[in-house]
Design a protein around this motif. Structure first.
Motif, PDB file in Angstrom:
ATOM      1  N   PHE A  98       0.811  -1.221   0.000  1.00 47.27           N
ATOM      2  CA  PHE A  98       0.000   0.000   0.000  1.00 47.27           C
ATOM      3  C   PHE A  98       0.841   1.266   0.000  1.00 47.27           C
ATOM      4  O   PHE A  98       0.555   2.209  -0.733  1.00 47.27           O
ATOM      5  N   SER A  99       1.876   1.316   0.830  1.00 42.62           N
ATOM      6  CA  SER A  99       2.654   2.554   0.959  1.00 42.62           C
ATOM      7  C   SER A  99       3.903   2.574   0.089  1.00 42.62           C
ATOM      8  O   SER A  99       4.406   3.654  -0.236  1.00 42.62           O
ATOM      9  N   GLY A 100       4.431   1.425  -0.269  1.00 41.86           N
ATOM     10  CA  GLY A 100       5.651   1.372  -1.068  1.00 41.86           C
ATOM     11  C   GLY A 100       6.909   1.609  -0.253  1.00 41.86           C
ATOM     12  O   GLY A 100       8.008   1.633  -0.797  1.00 41.86           O
ATOM     13  N   GLU A 101       6.774   1.778   1.051  1.00 43.80           N
ATOM     14  CA  GLU A 101       7.924   2.046   1.916  1.00 43.80           C
ATOM     15  C   GLU A 101       8.592   0.755   2.353  1.00 43.80           C
ATOM     16  O   GLU A 101       7.983  -0.314   2.364  1.00 43.80           O
ATOM     17  N   THR A 102       9.835   0.888   2.762  1.00 44.47           N
ATOM     18  CA  THR A 102      10.577  -0.234   3.322  1.00 44.47           C
ATOM     19  C   THR A 102      10.644  -0.047   4.822  1.00 44.47           C
ATOM     20  O   THR A 102      11.181   0.953   5.305  1.00 44.47           O
ATOM     21  N   THR A 103      10.075  -0.986   5.572  1.00 39.82           N
ATOM     22  CA  THR A 103      10.068  -0.913   7.027  1.00 39.82           C
ATOM     23  C   THR A 103      10.486  -2.257   7.608  1.00 39.82           C
ATOM     24  O   THR A 103      10.580  -3.250   6.891  1.00 39.82           O
ATOM     25  N   HIS A 104      10.726  -2.251   8.900  1.00 41.37           N
ATOM     26  CA  HIS A 104      11.035  -3.500   9.608  1.00 41.37           C
ATOM     27  C   HIS A 104      10.054  -3.616  10.763  1.00 41.37           C
ATOM     28  O   HIS A 104      10.043  -2.793  11.665  1.00 41.37           O
ATOM     29  N   LEU A 105       9.215  -4.646  10.730  1.00 42.50           N
ATOM     30  CA  LEU A 105       8.202  -4.839  11.752  1.00 42.50           C
ATOM     31  C   LEU A 105       8.726  -5.742  12.857  1.00 42.50           C
ATOM     32  O   LEU A 105       9.436  -6.712  12.587  1.00 42.50           O
ATOM     33  N   VAL A 106       8.365  -5.420  14.097  1.00 50.83           N
ATOM     34  CA  VAL A 106       8.743  -6.256  15.236  1.00 50.83           C
ATOM     35  C   VAL A 106       7.528  -6.441  16.136  1.00 50.83           C
ATOM     36  O   VAL A 106       6.601  -5.643  16.133  1.00 50.83           O
ATOM     37  N   GLY A 107       7.554  -7.512  16.902  1.00 56.35           N
ATOM     38  CA  GLY A 107       6.511  -7.751  17.891  1.00 56.35           C
ATOM     39  C   GLY A 107       5.205  -8.188  17.265  1.00 56.35           C
ATOM     40  O   GLY A 107       5.167  -8.972  16.318  1.00 56.35           O
ATOM     41  N   THR A 108       4.114  -7.661  17.790  1.00 56.92           N
ATOM     42  CA  THR A 108       2.787  -8.068  17.334  1.00 56.92           C
ATOM     43  C   THR A 108       2.449  -7.518  15.953  1.00 56.92           C
ATOM     44  O   THR A 108       1.541  -8.030  15.295  1.00 56.92           O
ATOM     45  N   ASP A 109       3.184  -6.499  15.496  1.00 58.79           N
ATOM     46  CA  ASP A 109       2.936  -5.929  14.171  1.00 58.79           C
ATOM     47  C   ASP A 109       3.190  -6.945  13.065  1.00 58.79           C
ATOM     48  O   ASP A 109       2.537  -6.923  12.020  1.00 58.79           O
ATOM     49  N   VAL A 110       4.149  -7.851  13.273  1.00 55.96           N
ATOM     50  CA  VAL A 110       4.476  -8.860  12.270  1.00 55.96           C
ATOM     51  C   VAL A 110       3.273  -9.761  12.029  1.00 55.96           C
ATOM     52  O   VAL A 110       2.864  -9.985  10.881  1.00 55.96           O
ATOM     53  N   ASN A 111       2.687 -10.281  13.099  1.00 56.15           N
ATOM     54  CA  ASN A 111       1.538 -11.176  12.965  1.00 56.15           C
ATOM     55  C   ASN A 111       0.324 -10.449  12.398  1.00 56.15           C
ATOM     56  O   ASN A 111      -0.435 -11.008  11.601  1.00 56.15           O
ATOM     57  N   GLU A 112       0.131  -9.207  12.807  1.00 57.66           N
ATOM     58  CA  GLU A 112      -1.002  -8.426  12.314  1.00 57.66           C
ATOM     59  C   GLU A 112      -0.892  -8.194  10.806  1.00 57.66           C
ATOM     60  O   GLU A 112      -1.869  -8.375  10.061  1.00 57.66           O
ATOM     61  N   LYS A 113       0.280  -7.818  10.336  1.00 58.34           N
ATOM     62  CA  LYS A 113       0.485  -7.579   8.903  1.00 58.34           C
ATOM     63  C   LYS A 113       0.349  -8.877   8.106  1.00 58.34           C
ATOM     64  O   LYS A 113      -0.190  -8.884   7.002  1.00 58.34           O
ATOM     65  N   ARG A 114       0.843  -9.989   8.667  1.00 50.68           N
ATOM     66  CA  ARG A 114       0.735 -11.275   7.980  1.00 50.68           C
ATOM     67  C   ARG A 114      -0.736 -11.650   7.795  1.00 50.68           C
ATOM     68  O   ARG A 114      -1.145 -12.071   6.709  1.00 50.68           O
ATOM     69  N   ARG A 115      -1.536 -11.485   8.852  1.00 59.18           N
ATOM     70  CA  ARG A 115      -2.966 -11.773   8.755  1.00 59.18           C
ATOM     71  C   ARG A 115      -3.639 -10.871   7.724  1.00 59.18           C
ATOM     72  O   ARG A 115      -4.482 -11.305   6.936  1.00 59.18           O
ATOM     73  N   HIS A 116      -3.249  -9.598   7.719  1.00 60.08           N
ATOM     74  CA  HIS A 116      -3.810  -8.636   6.771  1.00 60.08           C
ATOM     75  C   HIS A 116      -3.460  -9.039   5.337  1.00 60.08           C
ATOM     76  O   HIS A 116      -4.319  -8.973   4.434  1.00 60.08           O
ATOM     77  N   ASP A 117      -2.227  -9.448   5.097  1.00 57.57           N
ATOM     78  CA  ASP A 117      -1.803  -9.851   3.755  1.00 57.57           C
ATOM     79  C   ASP A 117      -2.547 -11.102   3.287  1.00 57.57           C
ATOM     80  O   ASP A 117      -2.968 -11.200   2.133  1.00 57.57           O
ATOM     81  N   ILE A 118      -2.721 -12.071   4.190  1.00 56.49           N
ATOM     82  CA  ILE A 118      -3.433 -13.298   3.833  1.00 56.49           C
ATOM     83  C   ILE A 118      -4.893 -12.991   3.511  1.00 56.49           C
ATOM     84  O   ILE A 118      -5.447 -13.515   2.539  1.00 56.49           O
ATOM     85  N   ASN A 119      -5.521 -12.128   4.305  1.00 56.84           N
ATOM     86  CA  ASN A 119      -6.905 -11.742   4.024  1.00 56.84           C
ATOM     87  C   ASN A 119      -7.028 -11.023   2.688  1.00 56.84           C
ATOM     88  O   ASN A 119      -7.997 -11.229   1.949  1.00 56.84           O
ATOM     89  N   ARG A 120      -6.059 -10.184   2.357  1.00 56.09           N
ATOM     90  CA  ARG A 120      -6.069  -9.486   1.069  1.00 56.09           C
ATOM     91  C   ARG A 120      -5.954 -10.491  -0.075  1.00 56.09           C
ATOM     92  O   ARG A 120      -6.676 -10.400  -1.082  1.00 56.09           O
ATOM     93  N   MET A 121      -5.083 -11.496   0.076  1.00 51.56           N
ATOM     94  CA  MET A 121      -4.951 -12.522  -0.959  1.00 51.56           C
ATOM     95  C   MET A 121      -6.238 -13.325  -1.107  1.00 51.56           C
ATOM     96  O   MET A 121      -6.626 -13.696  -2.214  1.00 51.56           O
ATOM     97  N   LYS A 122      -6.940 -13.583   0.015  1.00 51.50           N
ATOM     98  CA  LYS A 122      -8.204 -14.314  -0.054  1.00 51.50           C
ATOM     99  C   LYS A 122      -9.267 -13.492  -0.772  1.00 51.50           C
ATOM    100  O   LYS A 122     -10.047 -14.023  -1.563  1.00 51.50           O
ATOM    101  N   ILE A 123      -9.305 -12.202  -0.504  1.00 47.91           N
ATOM    102  CA  ILE A 123     -10.320 -11.336  -1.108  1.00 47.91           C
ATOM    103  C   ILE A 123     -10.125 -11.237  -2.618  1.00 47.91           C
ATOM    104  O   ILE A 123     -11.079 -11.329  -3.390  1.00 47.91           O
ATOM    105  N   ILE A 124      -8.885 -11.046  -3.071  1.00 45.92           N
ATOM    106  CA  ILE A 124      -8.646 -10.918  -4.514  1.00 45.92           C
ATOM    107  C   ILE A 124      -8.576 -12.274  -5.197  1.00 45.92           C
ATOM    108  O   ILE A 124      -8.473 -12.347  -6.417  1.00 45.92           O
ATOM    109  N   GLU A 125      -8.665 -13.342  -4.403  1.00 51.00           N
ATOM    110  CA  GLU A 125      -8.677 -14.715  -4.890  1.00 51.00           C
ATOM    111  C   GLU A 125      -7.478 -15.027  -5.776  1.00 51.00           C
ATOM    112  O   GLU A 125      -7.610 -15.607  -6.867  1.00 51.00           O
ATOM    113  N   SER A 126      -6.298 -14.630  -5.311  1.00 54.11           N
ATOM    114  CA  SER A 126      -5.085 -15.052  -5.992  1.00 54.11           C
ATOM    115  C   SER A 126      -4.879 -16.537  -5.735  1.00 54.11           C
ATOM    116  O   SER A 126      -5.584 -17.155  -4.928  1.00 54.11           O
ATOM    117  N   TYR A 127      -3.926 -17.139  -6.418  1.00 52.45           N
ATOM    118  CA  TYR A 127      -3.684 -18.575  -6.236  1.00 52.45           C
ATOM    119  C   TYR A 127      -3.392 -18.890  -4.771  1.00 52.45           C
ATOM    120  O   TYR A 127      -3.959 -19.821  -4.201  1.00 52.45           O
TER     121      TYR A 127
END
Length: 173
Positions: A98-127
């Motif tokens: 979304f932002s195009g930035e390079t960041t480093h996630l630590v702690g609970t942010d890693v799991n939150e972003k992973r869940r968000h990415d998986i949900n986005r892939m489910k919504i757009i129905e990628s492979y």
């Protein structure tokens, strides 16, 4: 005589010891070394923990909870803003979708972003999203003989005993 001296020193050390150090929404164990304690945090491995300790000018083998407040604050600051202190190839979130930035996630942010990415892939129905929806393996692993989630493969003895008990109860009536 040396045991008496060490016993006298230990209560002083225990008074100064911080048992928990908070970084990125997670509590780290203050009784472990800096490197080991940091590597238990999601998003930071042993190599990154060693680099954080080096950038903060802290001995990586020192007990994390016994450090001065300034040293702990320096480690926390570097761990939370790691993208400013390491090259971009070492970060775990390069060119965010979304932002195009390079960041480093630590702690609970890693799991939150992973869940968000998986949900986005489910919504757009990628492979990968479809595979996640179905509960199948996503990264090309073997599925012919592993990853079976439909019950047990072998004989379920408890189920057979329950059926036999039901049959016997039905015969008695």
């Amino acid at each position: 005589m040396s045991t008496e001296e060490s016993q006298d020193d230990s209560p002083e050390e225990e008074e100064d010891l911080q048992y928990f150090v908070r970084i990125g929404g997670a509590d780290l164990d203050g009784t472990k070394t800096v490197e080991r304690s940091l590597s238990e945090l999601d998003g930071i491995g042993t190599r990154t923990a060693r680099l954080v300790a080096e950038k903060a000018d802290v001995d990586r083998n020192a007990t994390f909870g016994l450090l001065d407040e300034d040293d702990i604050d320096a480690v926390v600051d570097i761990a939370e803003n790691l993208e400013d202190h390491v090259p971009s190839w070492m970060t775990n979130r390069q060119n965010d979708f979304f932002s195009g930035e390079t960041t480093h996630l630590v702690g609970t942010d890693v799991n939150e972003k992973r869940r968000h990415d998986i949900n986005r892939m489910k919504i757009i129905e990628s492979y990968k999203g479809v595979r996640h929806k179905r509960g199948q393996k996503v990264r090309g692993q073997r599925t012919k003989s592993t990853g079976r989630s439909e019950g047990t493969i072998g004989v379920n003895v408890e189920e057979i005993r329950e059926e036999m008990a039901d049959d016997e109860a039905g015969d008695e009536e």
